[in-house]
Design a protein around this motif. Structure first.
Motif, PDB file in Angstrom:
ATOM      1  N   UNK A 199       1.056  -1.280  -0.134  1.00 48.45           N
ATOM      2  CA  UNK A 199       0.049  -0.092  -0.145  1.00 48.45           C
ATOM      3  C   UNK A 199       1.381   1.310  -0.114  1.00 48.45           C
ATOM      4  N   UNK A 200       0.320   2.467  -0.051  1.00 46.14           N
ATOM      5  CA  UNK A 200       0.619   3.677  -0.433  1.00 46.14           C
ATOM      6  C   UNK A 200      -0.047   4.770   0.619  1.00 46.14           C
ATOM      7  N   UNK A 201       0.727   5.110   0.945  1.00 45.67           N
ATOM      8  CA  UNK A 201      -0.576   6.270   2.270  1.00 45.67           C
ATOM      9  C   UNK A 201      -0.779   7.480   1.630  1.00 45.67           C
ATOM     10  N   UNK A 202      -1.403   7.780   1.559  1.00 48.24           N
ATOM     11  CA  UNK A 202      -2.223   9.442   0.518  1.00 48.24           C
ATOM     12  C   UNK A 202      -2.550  10.300   1.814  1.00 48.24           C
ATOM     13  N   UNK A 203      -2.585  11.525   1.639  1.00 49.76           N
ATOM     14  CA  UNK A 203      -2.702  12.557   2.161  1.00 49.76           C
ATOM     15  C   UNK A 203      -3.486  13.339   0.516  1.00 49.76           C
ATOM     16  N   UNK A 204      -4.575  13.799   1.030  1.00 48.68           N
ATOM     17  CA  UNK A 204      -4.908  15.068   0.799  1.00 48.68           C
ATOM     18  C   UNK A 204      -5.609  16.196   1.452  1.00 48.68           C
TER      19      UNK A 204
ATOM     20  N   UNK B 121       8.134   5.766  -8.625  1.00 47.68           N
ATOM     21  CA  UNK B 121       9.113   7.299  -8.969  1.00 47.68           C
ATOM     22  C   UNK B 121       9.125   8.625  -8.319  1.00 47.68           C
ATOM     23  N   UNK B 122       9.861   9.480  -7.157  1.00 44.99           N
ATOM     24  CA  UNK B 122       9.318  10.358  -7.368  1.00 44.99           C
ATOM     25  C   UNK B 122       8.397  11.134  -8.320  1.00 44.99           C
TER      26      UNK B 122
ATOM     27  N   UNK C 103       7.930   7.486  -3.037  1.00 47.62           N
ATOM     28  CA  UNK C 103       7.937   6.011  -3.041  1.00 47.62           C
ATOM     29  C   UNK C 103       6.789   5.297  -2.060  1.00 47.62           C
ATOM     30  N   UNK C 104       6.699   5.675  -1.203  1.00 50.25           N
ATOM     31  CA  UNK C 104       5.162   5.168  -0.047  1.00 50.25           C
ATOM     32  C   UNK C 104       4.667   6.584   0.312  1.00 50.25           C
TER      33      UNK C 104
END
Lengths: 141, 286
Positions: A4-9, A40-41, A74-75
């Motif tokens: 998983x990847x952390x998402x902030x909106x 990738x960034x 990346x995360x």
């Protein structure tokens, strides 16, 4: 367990969403982006549209953004969402409007000064009238 | 001694005023809590943005944006944030006092000043104080939106980019706690200390469309968000200052009523005594 990847909106007026996701879709200016973990960034501007967050539980969360900036590490995915519709000409119009308001307000300054002056003159005139009336009364008596 | 009836009407009128001030106090207390929440909600955006800018800056130390470059100063701009309404104690006047001291120091150094005002009290101040107001925004309401500020901020940033002003300051009230608000004047542009040296690992991004454009958009939004943050913070200050001012007004009204009540009682008693002595004197004469 899928990665998983952390998402902030976030928007300037408050945080909108924060959580884990398997995949994030966002409307970049160069085209629709799909971001999986370990992307990738990347930094890109966003077009107005739908940011979709695939939470991996068969659910898709939708967030409307009227533009903004997307940053990918990346995360971590950060969506800096605009709450306002932004375009060069709209911003320009807003700037012109703000200037006009200032000019109007300063033009109003003159009026207010004159208002104060008029008030002073009026007070003076009233005082004169009163004095004349008093003089008349004294003369009559 | 004033007549008993006069004192009674005076007490009634003060009681009415007290009702109003205590209502305003309660309203301000409720609004203050909301304003504080709003202030806290703006923080993540600015923090995230500062991070991204820090990374970008680290990846491209050779590219310095105009908003980051210091230059010789011959003219500065102030963004002054005030409340729209009064009855909030010395909140605005404290800020203006600090500001005018600052401005005088600038002018003595031969630097000219331009202004941009947010809130009608600031506009009113510069009408009296004099000075070139480039742009203004008023009546933002209790929940200001960033749209309302974009134009005003853009005017200042445009002036900065064109080289008409060489530095932008922002003046607002910082929220310390409910009792204390600190009038603050800070440098806004060029952005000071945006490069965090202690970045442990950094990387370069892929940019879409390109680095410059992304950075442009980012910095403009960052500055706007800082201004927005100050506006929201000033709003929280306004409510808490009003709450405190109205509380003391209510207390003062209470004191005044107590005093007047005493005077009223004395006057009433004196009148009664007089009446009795008149009656007694009258009876004695008969």
């Amino acid at each position: 367990m899928a990665m998983t990847i952390h998402v902030d909106i976030v928007s300037a007026e408050g945080a909108i969403h924060s959580g884990q996701a398997e995949m994030v879709y966002a409307p970049g200016v160069m085209g629709e982006l799909g971001i999986a973990p370990r992307h990738t960034p990347l930094v890109t501007r966003l077009k107005p549209g739908d940011v979709r967050v695939d939470t991996g539980k068969g659910e898709m969360e939708h967030f409307y953004v009227s533009g903004g900036i997307l940053e990918v590490q990346p995360h971590l995915v950060t969506v800096l969402a605009d709450t306002a519709i932004r375009a060069k000409d709209i911003d320009e119009a807003a700037a012109i409007e703000a200037k006009r308001r200032a000019e109007d307000a300063l033009a109003g300054q003159k009026e207010e000064f004159e208002y104060a002056k008029a008030q002073a003159e009026l007070a003076e005139a009233v005082a004169q009238l009163r004095a004349i009336e008093k003089l008349r009364k004294i003369k009559k008596s | 001694m004033a007549g008993a009836k006069e004192i009674r009407t005076k007490i009634a009128s003060i009681k009415n005023t007290q009702k109003i001030t205590s209502a305003m106090e309660m309203v301000a207390a409720a609004k203050m809590r909301k304003a504080q929440d709003r202030k806290d909600a703006t923080r993540p955006y600015a923090d995230k943005m500062r991070n991204v800018i820090g990374h970008l800056y680290h990846a491209h130390p050779e590219y310095t944006h105009t908003f980051m470059k210091e230059r010789d100063i011959s003219r500065v701009g102030y963004i002054v944030i005030s409340s729209d309404r009064g009855l909030c104690g010395g909140l605005n006047s404290n800020l203006f006092r600090k500001l005018s001291k600052d401005i005088r120091a600038q002018q003595e150094a031969g630097i000219q000043v331009d202004f941009c005002t947010i809130g009608s009290k600031a506009l009113g101040f510069f009408k009296r104080f004099g000075g070139k107001v480039l742009a203004q925004a008023t009546h933002l309401g209790d929940a200001p939106h960033i749209e309302q500020l974009i134009g005003t901020v853009k005017v200042m940033l445009d002036a900065y980019e064109k080289g008409e002003i060489d530095r932008i300051y922002i003046a607002y009230n910082a929220f310390v706690n409910t009792m204390t608000q600190a009038p603050t004047v800070e440098q806004l542009v060029p952005i000071a200390g945006s490069t965090e040296k202690e970045l442990k690992h950094h990387w370069d991004y892929i940019y879409e469309p390109d680095a410059k454009e992304v950075l442009d958009g980012l910095l403009t939004r960052y500055i706007e968000s800082l201004v927005y943050q100050s506006v929201v913070e000033n709003g929280a200050c306004e409510q808490s200052a009003r709450m405190v001012a109205m509380k003391s007004a209510t207390d003062n009204a209470g004191d005044l009523i107590d005093e007047l009540q005493l005077v009223y009682n004395k006057a009433r008693q004196a009148a009664i005594t007089q009446e009795i002595s008149e009656i007694v004197a009258g009876a004695a004469a008969v």
